[in-house]
Design an enzyme around this catalytic site. Sequence first.
Site, PDB file in Angstrom:
ATOM      1  NE  ARG A 119      36.220  43.383  42.750  1.00  0.00           N
ATOM      2  CZ  ARG A 119      37.362  44.161  42.926  1.00  0.00           C
ATOM      3  NH1 ARG A 119      37.252  44.866  43.947  1.00  0.00           N
ATOM      4  NH2 ARG A 119      38.157  44.260  42.086  1.00  0.00           N
TER       5      ARG A 119
ATOM      6  N   GLY B 119      39.418  31.633  40.032  1.00  0.00           N
ATOM      7  CA  GLY B 119      39.741  30.655  38.761  1.00  0.00           C
ATOM      8  C   GLY B 119      41.349  30.630  38.368  1.00  0.00           C
TER       9      GLY B 119
ATOM     10  N   GLY C 228      50.503  62.590  39.638  1.00  0.00           N
ATOM     11  CA  GLY C 228      49.669  63.603  39.138  1.00  0.00           C
ATOM     12  C   GLY C 228      48.836  63.281  38.217  1.00  0.00           C
TER      13      GLY C 228
ATOM     14  CG  HIS D 252      20.960  81.107  22.737  1.00  0.00           C
ATOM     15  ND1 HIS D 252      22.514  81.150  23.074  1.00  0.00           N
ATOM     16  CD2 HIS D 252      20.266  81.773  23.301  1.00  0.00           C
ATOM     17  CE1 HIS D 252      22.370  82.538  23.883  1.00  0.00           C
ATOM     18  NE2 HIS D 252      20.995  82.933  23.950  1.00  0.00           N
TER      19      HIS D 252
HETATM   20  P1  FAD Z   1      38.681  44.966  36.773  1.00  0.00           P
HETATM   21  O1  FAD Z   1      37.273  45.883  36.853  1.00  0.00           O
HETATM   22  O2  FAD Z   1      39.701  45.072  37.485  1.00  0.00           O
HETATM   23  O3  FAD Z   1      37.862  43.534  37.048  1.00  0.00           O
HETATM   24  C1  FAD Z   1      38.879  42.297  37.138  1.00  0.00           C
HETATM   25  C2  FAD Z   1      37.957  41.331  38.131  1.00  0.00           C
HETATM   26  O4  FAD Z   1      38.462  40.158  37.978  1.00  0.00           O
HETATM   27  C3  FAD Z   1      38.228  41.747  39.378  1.00  0.00           C
HETATM   28  O5  FAD Z   1      36.721  42.027  40.088  1.00  0.00           O
HETATM   29  C4  FAD Z   1      38.930  40.681  39.979  1.00  0.00           C
HETATM   30  O6  FAD Z   1      38.717  40.363  41.301  1.00  0.00           O
HETATM   31  C5  FAD Z   1      38.608  39.145  39.130  1.00  0.00           C
HETATM   32  N1  FAD Z   1      39.581  38.674  39.062  1.00  0.00           N
HETATM   33  C6  FAD Z   1      41.121  38.587  38.851  1.00  0.00           C
HETATM   34  N2  FAD Z   1      41.667  37.367  38.649  1.00  0.00           N
HETATM   35  C7  FAD Z   1      40.521  36.439  39.027  1.00  0.00           C
HETATM   36  C8  FAD Z   1      40.623  34.994  39.119  1.00  0.00           C
HETATM   37  N3  FAD Z   1      41.830  34.223  38.910  1.00  0.00           N
HETATM   38  N4  FAD Z   1      39.369  34.376  39.357  1.00  0.00           N
HETATM   39  C9  FAD Z   1      38.462  34.998  39.712  1.00  0.00           C
HETATM   40  N5  FAD Z   1      38.420  36.338  39.466  1.00  0.00           N
HETATM   41  C10 FAD Z   1      39.488  37.152  39.320  1.00  0.00           C
HETATM   42  N6  FAD Z   1      37.758  54.031  34.122  1.00  0.00           N
HETATM   43  C11 FAD Z   1      36.956  54.780  33.682  1.00  0.00           C
HETATM   44  O7  FAD Z   1      36.582  54.768  32.489  1.00  0.00           O
HETATM   45  N7  FAD Z   1      36.165  55.855  34.446  1.00  0.00           N
HETATM   46  C12 FAD Z   1      36.310  56.302  35.630  1.00  0.00           C
HETATM   47  O8  FAD Z   1      35.986  57.134  36.003  1.00  0.00           O
HETATM   48  C13 FAD Z   1      37.444  55.458  36.163  1.00  0.00           C
HETATM   49  N8  FAD Z   1      37.553  55.787  37.414  1.00  0.00           N
HETATM   50  C14 FAD Z   1      38.526  54.856  38.139  1.00  0.00           C
HETATM   51  C15 FAD Z   1      38.936  55.507  39.486  1.00  0.00           C
HETATM   52  C16 FAD Z   1      39.596  54.412  40.192  1.00  0.00           C
HETATM   53  C17 FAD Z   1      40.146  54.851  41.722  1.00  0.00           C
HETATM   54  C18 FAD Z   1      40.325  53.270  39.617  1.00  0.00           C
HETATM   55  C19 FAD Z   1      41.395  52.390  40.421  1.00  0.00           C
HETATM   56  C20 FAD Z   1      39.968  52.919  38.370  1.00  0.00           C
HETATM   57  C21 FAD Z   1      39.318  53.624  37.548  1.00  0.00           C
HETATM   58  N9  FAD Z   1      38.867  53.661  36.134  1.00  0.00           N
HETATM   59  C22 FAD Z   1      38.111  54.223  35.528  1.00  0.00           C
HETATM   60  C23 FAD Z   1      39.502  52.270  35.411  1.00  0.00           C
HETATM   61  C24 FAD Z   1      38.467  51.065  35.457  1.00  0.00           C
HETATM   62  O9  FAD Z   1      38.070  50.783  36.632  1.00  0.00           O
HETATM   63  C25 FAD Z   1      39.134  50.044  34.786  1.00  0.00           C
HETATM   64  O10 FAD Z   1      39.525  50.357  33.437  1.00  0.00           O
HETATM   65  C26 FAD Z   1      38.178  48.832  34.532  1.00  0.00           C
HETATM   66  O11 FAD Z   1      37.559  48.458  36.054  1.00  0.00           O
HETATM   67  C27 FAD Z   1      38.579  47.646  33.996  1.00  0.00           C
HETATM   68  O12 FAD Z   1      37.831  46.634  34.034  1.00  0.00           O
HETATM   69  P2  FAD Z   1      38.300  45.033  33.853  1.00  0.00           P
HETATM   70  O13 FAD Z   1      36.932  44.344  33.723  1.00  0.00           O
HETATM   71  O14 FAD Z   1      39.175  44.797  32.685  1.00  0.00           O
HETATM   72  O15 FAD Z   1      38.862  44.936  35.198  1.00  0.00           O
HETATM   73  P1  NAI Z   2      48.416  57.433  35.351  1.00  0.00           P
HETATM   74  O1  NAI Z   2      48.930  56.842  34.539  1.00  0.00           O
HETATM   75  O2  NAI Z   2      46.954  58.190  34.934  1.00  0.00           O
HETATM   76  O3  NAI Z   2      49.305  58.572  36.004  1.00  0.00           O
HETATM   77  C1  NAI Z   2      50.143  58.290  36.995  1.00  0.00           C
HETATM   78  C2  NAI Z   2      51.077  59.537  36.979  1.00  0.00           C
HETATM   79  O4  NAI Z   2      52.109  59.354  37.987  1.00  0.00           O
HETATM   80  C3  NAI Z   2      51.881  60.108  35.771  1.00  0.00           C
HETATM   81  O5  NAI Z   2      51.833  61.364  35.570  1.00  0.00           O
HETATM   82  C4  NAI Z   2      53.224  59.537  35.931  1.00  0.00           C
HETATM   83  O6  NAI Z   2      54.084  60.567  35.295  1.00  0.00           O
HETATM   84  C5  NAI Z   2      53.326  59.776  37.417  1.00  0.00           C
HETATM   85  N1  NAI Z   2      54.590  59.009  38.209  1.00  0.00           N
HETATM   86  C6  NAI Z   2      54.907  57.828  37.721  1.00  0.00           C
HETATM   87  N2  NAI Z   2      55.897  57.251  38.751  1.00  0.00           N
HETATM   88  C7  NAI Z   2      56.105  58.410  39.558  1.00  0.00           C
HETATM   89  C8  NAI Z   2      57.124  58.722  40.524  1.00  0.00           C
HETATM   90  N3  NAI Z   2      57.878  57.914  41.002  1.00  0.00           N
HETATM   91  N4  NAI Z   2      57.055  60.014  41.445  1.00  0.00           N
HETATM   92  C9  NAI Z   2      56.130  61.029  40.876  1.00  0.00           C
HETATM   93  N5  NAI Z   2      55.051  60.774  39.843  1.00  0.00           N
HETATM   94  C10 NAI Z   2      55.405  59.443  39.289  1.00  0.00           C
HETATM   95  O7  NAI Z   2      47.753  56.368  36.572  1.00  0.00           O
HETATM   96  P2  NAI Z   2      46.941  56.527  37.751  1.00  0.00           P
HETATM   97  O8  NAI Z   2      46.445  57.959  37.939  1.00  0.00           O
HETATM   98  O9  NAI Z   2      47.402  55.866  38.856  1.00  0.00           O
HETATM   99  O10 NAI Z   2      45.705  55.973  37.239  1.00  0.00           O
HETATM  100  C11 NAI Z   2      45.729  54.402  36.776  1.00  0.00           C
HETATM  101  C12 NAI Z   2      44.630  54.005  35.453  1.00  0.00           C
HETATM  102  O11 NAI Z   2      43.354  54.219  36.251  1.00  0.00           O
HETATM  103  C13 NAI Z   2      44.893  55.195  34.557  1.00  0.00           C
HETATM  104  O12 NAI Z   2      45.402  54.822  33.571  1.00  0.00           O
HETATM  105  C14 NAI Z   2      43.366  55.537  34.181  1.00  0.00           C
HETATM  106  O13 NAI Z   2      43.187  54.829  32.718  1.00  0.00           O
HETATM  107  C15 NAI Z   2      42.646  54.780  35.456  1.00  0.00           C
HETATM  108  N6  NAI Z   2      41.591  55.772  35.915  1.00  0.00           N
HETATM  109  C16 NAI Z   2      40.605  56.587  35.030  1.00  0.00           C
HETATM  110  C17 NAI Z   2      39.963  57.241  35.538  1.00  0.00           C
HETATM  111  C18 NAI Z   2      38.896  58.229  34.606  1.00  0.00           C
HETATM  112  O14 NAI Z   2      38.779  57.580  33.560  1.00  0.00           O
HETATM  113  N7  NAI Z   2      38.261  59.150  35.319  1.00  0.00           N
HETATM  114  C19 NAI Z   2      40.045  57.817  37.183  1.00  0.00           C
HETATM  115  C20 NAI Z   2      40.882  57.035  37.768  1.00  0.00           C
HETATM  116  C21 NAI Z   2      41.651  56.085  37.220  1.00  0.00           C
END
Ligand code: FAD
Ligand code: NAI
Length: 471
Positions: free
Chosen positions: A38, A118, A185, A450
Amino acid sequence: ATESEPRDLVIIGGGVAGYVAAIKAGQEGMKVTCIEKRGTLGGTCLNVGCIPSKSLLNNSHLYHQILHDTKHRGIEVSDVKLNLKQLMKAKETSVTGLTKGVEFLFKKNGVEYIKGAGTFQDEHTIKVQLNDGGETSVTGKNILIATGSEVTPFPGLQIDEQTVISSTGAIALEKVPKKLLVIGGGIIGLEMASVWSRLGSEVTVVEFLDQIGGPGMDTEVAKNIQKILKKQGIIFKTGTKVLDGEKSDGAVKINVDSAKGGKPETLGADIVLVAIGRRPYTGGLGLENVGIELDERGRVIIDSEYRTKIPHIRCVGDVTFGPMLAHKAEEEAVAVVEYIKKGYGHVNYGCIPSVMYTSPEVAWVGQSEQELKKAGIKYRVGTFPFSANSRAKTNLDTDGQVKMLADAETDRLLGIHIIGVNAGEMIAEGTLALEYGASSEDIARTCHAHPTLAEAFKEAAMATHGKAIHF
Ligand code: FAD
Ligand code: NAI
């Protein structure tokens, strides 16, 4: 990297899973290399996930509160303006500070960081396409796959991050859309719907199921938070499926129908956010070169010690089984290094909290009522509303409740579900209680200060025996 030097551990991916494993391995005295393509460390979470979304949630909440929730508190503010550019800049400052912080921690712990993509060349060798051009290769006694996840696309609606966006586009819009339509949602859908609705968009959330909140949310809690978010102006279409959509002249038309069929409708929006889940990411990793298998959902198959079928190649985080959460990835990262170094490690999958950072927040740990019913477990419910909590009343923040589920026979806590302004912090007490195998009586007999919101936690425990004092 020097091509001749074999490393104790080579990690592919510098997200939460990869970077935490790298730091932990460094602390354990291992020679460790982390490969990340990245350009910055921290993965989805720090760059385009948890951190930037929480920055926008926090500051959009402040803006909304100043506009709509100060007058009755005796604070009159005029000339309130949104400066979206500055809001985004504040977000970027948090992201950069944290990603750079991880880079510093790499140096501190002797982790070698290679910027590049990688690919498995063989069972011990990773070929790296360097971001700055050229190629290198690294050999590892152990290899850790931590390549994370990517957004699941909606068939037929190509994400261009302009009019059809993923969460990555949703945290970087340059102007507030007049109408935003969210497909899904779940957690991303509801957090992003909150941000843009607070900043002035008319937001409609289309959810296939009858319940919002994504997998794991207690049904009663999901209904309650839906009512609260509806009051805030978000429009919900649950039990509704999206059939297809079409982009034209910078806008999008989406055809929906009721999940059961028979109620077709066309919805128009300036921007459509696709938030129907995320899927494991293994693109370009060359797993086929070493014969590592994926399951039907694209997850890398591992055993209970995070080993793929090649024992020295392990895998953790979003790319394998379990909830896609940063703190789950972090726990696994520490455990996998312990397995490699010491032969044992541990993650309690029954005790991983979830938090949705809407306002109020929703947080839970353990099992929901629907899960307990399905498993045939008899339980008692204790609920305590924040409207009966003195601090919540003092703060004029009375939405939500604490709900506790305790085993009917043993009184052991089985699940805790909270809607409330600080639910994301309060759930830590619930997680600790579950981890230590606490009973509801243990909580009920623990002194809580409290006036605090945490007293609602204690009173919900008392309520499982019908003996809350203040309700
Ligand atoms: P990633 O964070 O996806 O990291 C994987 C990394 O591997 C990436 O940087 C990618 O570039 C790199 N990579 C992939 N393939 C290769 C390769 N071949 N060579 C080198 N590098 C590579 N989780 C929470 O607990 N709390 C939250 O509030 C929360 N909010 C979120 C909000 C959003 C909008 C999203 C999308 C996700 C959110 N999540 C949240 C989920 C959280 O981001 C993921 O669970 C977490 O990032 C997972 O970590 P990871 O290291 O497994 O994967
Ligand atoms: P999600 O799995 O939480 O929700 C997806 C929703 O989309 C489900 O309610 C599902 O029923 C609905 N859905 C699926 N197909 C559909 C369709 N064709 N039409 C209408 N609705 C449909 O996935 P989301 O919100 O995309 O998040 C992905 C992951 O990121 C989650 O698994 C979550 O663990 C992680 N995440 C965590 C956060 C946190 O911890 N605060 C914040 C944001 C993401």
